[in-house]
Scaffold this motif. Structure first.
Motif, PDB file in Angstrom:
ATOM      1  N   SER A  17      16.473  56.208 -77.669  1.00 56.80           N
ATOM      2  CA  SER A  17      17.169  54.939 -77.467  1.00 56.80           C
ATOM      3  C   SER A  17      18.270  55.098 -76.431  1.00 56.80           C
ATOM      4  O   SER A  17      18.784  56.196 -76.211  1.00 56.80           O
ATOM      5  N   GLU A  65      10.337  43.469 -78.926  1.00 57.27           N
ATOM      6  CA  GLU A  65      10.397  44.303 -80.135  1.00 57.27           C
ATOM      7  C   GLU A  65      11.050  45.650 -79.872  1.00 57.27           C
ATOM      8  O   GLU A  65      11.271  46.419 -80.807  1.00 57.27           O
ATOM      9  N   ARG A  66      11.332  45.991 -78.618  1.00 57.31           N
ATOM     10  CA  ARG A  66      11.965  47.276 -78.317  1.00 57.31           C
ATOM     11  C   ARG A  66      13.363  47.125 -77.743  1.00 57.31           C
ATOM     12  O   ARG A  66      14.093  48.123 -77.637  1.00 57.31           O
ATOM     13  N   CYS A  67      13.739  45.915 -77.332  1.00 58.83           N
ATOM     14  CA  CYS A  67      15.030  45.726 -76.684  1.00 58.83           C
ATOM     15  C   CYS A  67      15.792  44.554 -77.313  1.00 58.83           C
ATOM     16  O   CYS A  67      15.180  43.604 -77.810  1.00 58.83           O
ATOM     17  N   ASP A  83      15.097  50.660 -77.412  1.00 60.26           N
ATOM     18  CA  ASP A  83      14.576  51.618 -78.387  1.00 60.26           C
ATOM     19  C   ASP A  83      13.134  51.971 -78.048  1.00 60.26           C
ATOM     20  O   ASP A  83      12.484  51.292 -77.247  1.00 60.26           O
ATOM     21  N   SER A  84      12.650  53.034 -78.664  1.00 56.02           N
ATOM     22  CA  SER A  84      11.255  53.467 -78.474  1.00 56.02           C
ATOM     23  C   SER A  84      10.915  53.558 -76.985  1.00 56.02           C
ATOM     24  O   SER A  84       9.876  53.048 -76.539  1.00 56.02           O
TER      25      SER A  84
END
Length: 120
Positions: A17, A65-67, A83-84
Motif C-alpha cells: 500500500s 476497490e483498490r484506491c 492498496d493491493s
C-alpha cells in the motif's frame, strides 16, 4: 498563482500500500475539484481518481476497490490511498486541481509528479 505539491511516492512491493498527498497553495477563490492522474513510460497520462468540492468521487476502472481518494477543503489537500498495488501501477502520479482564481477565472493546475514504483 496556484502551486500543487505532491508527497508520498516511493518504492513498494507488489501487494503493498501507498498513500499520496497533495496540497494546493497560493491565492485563489475556490478549488472546484482535485484529482490524481498517472503516466507510465511511453503511455499517455490517465485519470486515476477525482473528487469534487462537494465530495463526489470518480475512479478509473483499473483502480476501483483498490484506491480511495479523499479531500479536505479547509486545508486544500487531496490524498490517494492505494492498496493491493501491482507492477502495472508503476508510474509518475500527478496531482491535478480545477481552481477558480480571485478573478473568478477557472483553470487547471498540475503538480510536479511523484514517482511510484511497484517492484519486488
Amino acid at each position: 498563482q496556484v502551486h500543487l505539491v505532491e508527497s508520498g511516492g516511493g518504492l513498494v512491493q507488489p501487494g503493498g500500500s501507498l498513500s499520496l498527498s497533495c496540497v494546493a497553495s497560493g491565492s485563489f477563490f475556490r478549488i472546484e475539484a482535485m484529482g490524481w492522474y498517472r503516466q507510465a513510460p511511453g503511455l499517455q497520462r490517465e485519470l486515476v481518481a477525482h473528487i469534487t468540492h462537494s465530495g463526489a468521487t470518480t475512479y478509473a476502472d483499473f483502480v476501483k476497490e483498490r484506491c480511495t481518494i479523499a479531500s479536505d477543503n479547509s486545508k486544500n489537500t487531496v490524498t490517494l490511498q492505494m492498496d493491493s498495488l501491482k507492477p502495472d501501477d508503476t508510474a509518475v502520479y500527478f496531482c491535478n486541481a480545477d481552481v477558480v482564481d480571485d478573478h473568478l477565472t477557472r483553470a487547471e493546475h498540475w503538480g510536479q509528479g511523484a514517482l511510484v514504483t511497484v517492484s519486488s
